[in-house]
Design an enzyme around this catalytic site. Structure first.
Site, mmCIF file in Angstrom:
data_model
loop_
_atom_site.group_PDB
_atom_site.id
_atom_site.type_symbol
_atom_site.label_atom_id
_atom_site.label_comp_id
_atom_site.label_asym_id
_atom_site.label_seq_id
_atom_site.Cartn_x
_atom_site.Cartn_y
_atom_site.Cartn_z
ATOM 1 N N HIS A 1 -19.698 -8.399 -104.436
ATOM 2 C CA HIS A 1 -21.121 -8.074 -104.345
ATOM 3 C C HIS A 1 -21.285 -6.675 -103.790
ATOM 4 C CE1 HIS A 1 -25.375 -8.343 -103.336
ATOM 5 N NE2 HIS A 1 -25.426 -9.322 -104.228
ATOM 6 N N ASP B 1 -23.708 -16.396 -107.938
ATOM 7 C CA ASP B 1 -23.495 -16.964 -109.270
ATOM 8 C C ASP B 1 -22.335 -17.943 -109.344
ATOM 9 O OD1 ASP B 1 -25.510 -15.781 -110.925
ATOM 10 O OD2 ASP B 1 -24.553 -13.870 -110.501
HETATM 11 N N1 COA Z 1 -13.034 -9.437 -109.379
HETATM 12 C C1 COA Z 1 -11.989 -8.615 -109.079
HETATM 13 N N2 COA Z 1 -12.114 -7.536 -108.311
HETATM 14 C C2 COA Z 1 -13.332 -7.239 -107.846
HETATM 15 C C3 COA Z 1 -14.456 -8.037 -108.124
HETATM 16 C C4 COA Z 1 -14.251 -9.165 -108.918
HETATM 17 N N3 COA Z 1 -15.289 -9.970 -109.221
HETATM 18 N N4 COA Z 1 -15.540 -7.522 -107.527
HETATM 19 C C5 COA Z 1 -15.112 -6.419 -106.900
HETATM 20 N N5 COA Z 1 -13.789 -6.263 -107.089
HETATM 21 C C6 COA Z 1 -12.970 -5.182 -106.567
HETATM 22 C C7 COA Z 1 -13.029 -3.992 -107.514
HETATM 23 O O1 COA Z 1 -12.049 -4.042 -108.514
HETATM 24 C C8 COA Z 1 -12.786 -2.873 -106.536
HETATM 25 O O2 COA Z 1 -11.439 -2.875 -106.215
HETATM 26 P P1 COA Z 1 -10.607 -1.537 -106.105
HETATM 27 O O3 COA Z 1 -11.239 -0.811 -104.942
HETATM 28 O O4 COA Z 1 -9.221 -2.002 -105.892
HETATM 29 O O5 COA Z 1 -10.833 -0.824 -107.414
HETATM 30 C C9 COA Z 1 -13.536 -3.310 -105.292
HETATM 31 O O6 COA Z 1 -13.519 -4.736 -105.342
HETATM 32 C C10 COA Z 1 -14.972 -2.804 -105.238
HETATM 33 O O7 COA Z 1 -15.641 -3.307 -106.372
HETATM 34 P P2 COA Z 1 -16.762 -2.543 -107.169
HETATM 35 O O8 COA Z 1 -16.838 -3.077 -108.559
HETATM 36 O O9 COA Z 1 -16.584 -1.092 -107.014
HETATM 37 O O10 COA Z 1 -18.043 -2.995 -106.355
HETATM 38 P P3 COA Z 1 -19.527 -2.801 -106.791
HETATM 39 O O11 COA Z 1 -20.324 -2.909 -105.563
HETATM 40 O O12 COA Z 1 -19.706 -1.611 -107.634
HETATM 41 O O13 COA Z 1 -19.775 -4.054 -107.769
HETATM 42 C C11 COA Z 1 -20.191 -6.199 -108.586
HETATM 43 C C12 COA Z 1 -20.316 -5.237 -107.398
HETATM 44 C C13 COA Z 1 -21.046 -7.402 -108.312
HETATM 45 C C14 COA Z 1 -20.697 -5.522 -109.880
HETATM 46 C C15 COA Z 1 -18.719 -6.592 -108.750
HETATM 47 O O14 COA Z 1 -18.277 -7.227 -107.577
HETATM 48 C C16 COA Z 1 -18.482 -7.459 -109.959
HETATM 49 O O15 COA Z 1 -18.355 -6.927 -111.070
HETATM 50 N N6 COA Z 1 -18.439 -8.822 -109.800
HETATM 51 C C17 COA Z 1 -18.252 -9.701 -110.895
HETATM 52 C C18 COA Z 1 -19.570 -9.941 -111.606
HETATM 53 C C19 COA Z 1 -20.500 -10.815 -110.799
HETATM 54 O O16 COA Z 1 -20.117 -11.853 -110.303
HETATM 55 N N7 COA Z 1 -21.753 -10.383 -110.736
HETATM 56 C C20 COA Z 1 -22.791 -11.107 -110.030
HETATM 57 C C21 COA Z 1 -23.228 -10.355 -108.821
HETATM 58 S S1 COA Z 1 -24.348 -11.310 -107.863
#
Ligand code: COA
Length: 375
Positions: free
Chosen positions: A261, A312
Site C-alpha cells: 500500500h 483488497d
Molecule cells: N507484491 C510484491 N512486491 C510489492 C508489492 C506486491 N503487492 N507491493 C509493493 N511491493 C514492493 C515493490 O516491488 C517495491 O519493492 P522494491 O523496493 O524491492 O522494488 C516496494 O514494495 C515498494 O512498492 P511500490 O510499488 O513502489 O509502492 P507504491 O506505493 O508505489 O505502490 C501499490 C503501492 C498498492 C500500487 C503496490 O503495493 C501494488 O501494486 N500492490 C498490488 C496491487 C494491490 O493490491 N492494489 C490494491 C491497493 S489497496
C-alpha cells in the site's frame, strides 16, 4: 532544481474534513469524520456511514430512518438504464457497465448543471441508491435470469444481495456486507477519489466526477486488485501450494495482488484486519477454503518479502463466501466508495481551487522543424 515526487508520494494536495489516516506508534488510525472505522464497522449500517460522510454528523435515529427510506425509494432504475443494461454485450466487464450507466444517469438528470448543496445531496442519494441496482440488474441480465426489483423492506446491503441472488440473505451475510461496504466507503486521497476531486475542481457536474472515479478505480493497482486476488486463490487452489506460488511470483519480480500500500508499508492496513475477522466469520458458516488459502499466502508474503495485506486481500474471500461473482468485486468496491467520492466532490465544490499541477519537461528542446516531404 525542480524535484519530481514520483506518484505524488506523500504530497499533501488538499485539506479535508472527511477522513484521517495517521500512523502512530506502529499502528494506523483511520477515522471517518473523526470516528474510528473499527467502531463504525462494528456498530453501523452502510446507510449510517453514508449519511455521516455526506452530512458530517452521525444521524439521529429519526434522521437515519428518513435517510434509509429516501435511499430505498430511489433504488429502481429508469427504463432507459434498464434498456442500456439489456443492450450492452454480455462480455462487457461489469465495471465498464457501471461507468457507462452512471454517465447515462447523468444525461437523464435535469439538475446536472446546478450545484446547490441540496441538489448535490439529491444527486448523491440517487447515485448511492441506484448503483447496487445497476450491478445486480446487469448481472441478472447477463446470466439470463429475471430481474428482481428492489424492495423497500430490506436494508441497503440485504436488498443488494436479494436483487443479486434472489434470496433474502442471512443476518450474518447482511452484517458482513455492511461492514465490508463501510470499510470501502472512504480512504482520503486514494487515486479514484483524487480523480473525482480533479474533475470537481474544474466544476464538472457530479456524474462526470463519479465517472472519472469509477474509471480510475477499475485498474488492478487500485480497486481491480480483489478480482486478481480471487484469481490467485483459484490458481493456488490449496493452502499447501501457497508457499511455492508466492516464492515463484516474487522471484520473477511480479506483484502479489492484495499486498502493499502507498501509505501502509510496515504497518498493517487497519481495514484488512477487520476484513480478516469477517472472512473468518463467513468461513465458519460457508466454504473455509478461500480463507485458508488466503492465510497461507499472507504468511508467505510476509516471510519472503515482509508484505502485508491491504483492503483488497481478504475482501476476496469475503465476497466469495457471499456468493458474489469474481468480476463483480471491483463493482462492490465502487458500491462502498461512492459515498466517499460524493463527500469529496461536495467538499471540493465548496472550497474550490482548480487542481492543475506542473510537469518537469524531460524531452528534447529547440529542434529544427523539417517539412514533411524532407523527413
Ligand atoms: N507484491 C510484491 N512486491 C510489492 C508489492 C506486491 N503487492 N507491493 C509493493 N511491493 C514492493 C515493490 O516491488 C517495491 O519493492 P522494491 O523496493 O524491492 O522494488 C516496494 O514494495 C515498494 O512498492 P511500490 O510499488 O513502489 O509502492 P507504491 O506505493 O508505489 O505502490 C501499490 C503501492 C498498492 C500500487 C503496490 O503495493 C501494488 O501494486 N500492490 C498490488 C496491487 C494491490 O493490491 N492494489 C490494491 C491497493 S489497496
Amino acid at each position: 532544481m525542480i524535484e519530481v515526487l514520483d506518484g505524488l508520494k506523500d504530497v499533501i494536495a488538499c485539506e479535508t474534513k472527511i477522513s484521517r489516516i495517521e500512523l502512530v506508534d506502529g499502528k494506523a488510525i483511520l477515522e471517518y469524520r473523526g470516528y474510528d472505522i473499527r467502531d463504525l464497522a462494528k456498530n453501523s449500517c452502510y446507510e449510517e456511514v453514508a449519511y455521516l460522510l455526506l452530512y458530517g454528523e452521525l444521524p439521529k435515529k429519526y434522521e437515519l430512518q428518513d435517510f434509509r427510506i429516501e435511499l430505498a425509494e430511489r433504488r429502481e432504475l429508469p427504463p432507459q438504464i434498464i434498456g442500456l443494461l439489456t443492450h450492452l454485450p454480455q462480455y462487457t466487464h461489469p465495471m465498464v457497465v457501471l461507468r457507462t450507466s452512471i454517465s447515462y444517469l447523468g444525461s437523464l438528470d435535469r439538475l446536472k448543471d446546478l450545484k446547490t448543496r441540496e441538489e448535490n445531496l439529491e444527486k448523491s442519494k440517487n447515485l448511492i441508491a441506484k448503483i447496487p441496482t445497476i450491478i445486480a440488474y446487469y448481472h441478472r441480465i447477463r446470466i439470463g435470469k429475471n430481474l428482481i426489483p428492489p424492495t423497500l423492506e430490506l436494508s441497503h446491503s440485504a436488498n443488494f444481495l436479494y436483487m443479486l441472488n434472489g434470496l433474502e440473505p442471512s443476518r450474518i451475510a447482511e452484517k458482513a456486507l455492511d461492514a465490508d461496504l463501510i470499510l470501502h466507503a472512504e480512504h482520503e486521497l486514494n487515486a479514484s477519489t483524487f480523480a473525482a476531486r480533479i474533475a470537481a475542481s474544474t466544476l464538472a457536474d457530479m456524474y462526470a466526477c463519479v465517472v472519472a472515479a469509477t474509471g480510475t478505480l477499475m485498474g488492478p493497482l487500485h480497486g481491480g486488485a480483489a478480482q486478481e486476488v480471487m484469481k490467485m486463490l483459484r490458481e493456488v487452489a490449496t493452502p499447501r501450494r501457497a508457499e511455492e506460488y508466492v516464492k515463484k511470483k516474487l522471484e520473477k519480480g511480479e506483484k502479489l495482488m492484495g499486498f502493499g500500500h502507498r501509505i501502509y508499508k510496515s504497518i498493517i492496513d487497519p481495514r484488512s484486519e477487520i476484513l480478516r475477522d469477517l472472512a473468518i466469520e463467513l468461513a465458519k458458516k460457508g466454504n473455509p477454503i478461500w480463507f485458508e488459502i488466503s492465510e497461507a499466502i499472507a504468511e508467505n508474503a510476509y516471510k519472503y518479502k515482509k508484505l502485508l495485506p491491504n483492503v483488497d486481500f481478504y475482501s476476496a474471500s469475503v465476497y466469495a463466501n457471499l456468493g458474489i461473482p469474481d468480476d463483480l468485486f471491483v463493482n462492490m468496491f465502487a458500491m462502498g466508495r461512492i459515498s466517499g467520492w460524493l463527500a469529496h466532490i461536495i467538499e471540493q465544490y465548496e472550497s474550490n481551487k482548480l487542481i492543475r499541477p506542473r510537469a518537469k519537461y524531460v524531452g528534447e528542446t529547440e529542434r529544427v522543424y523539417v517539412p514533411i516531404e524532407n523527413r
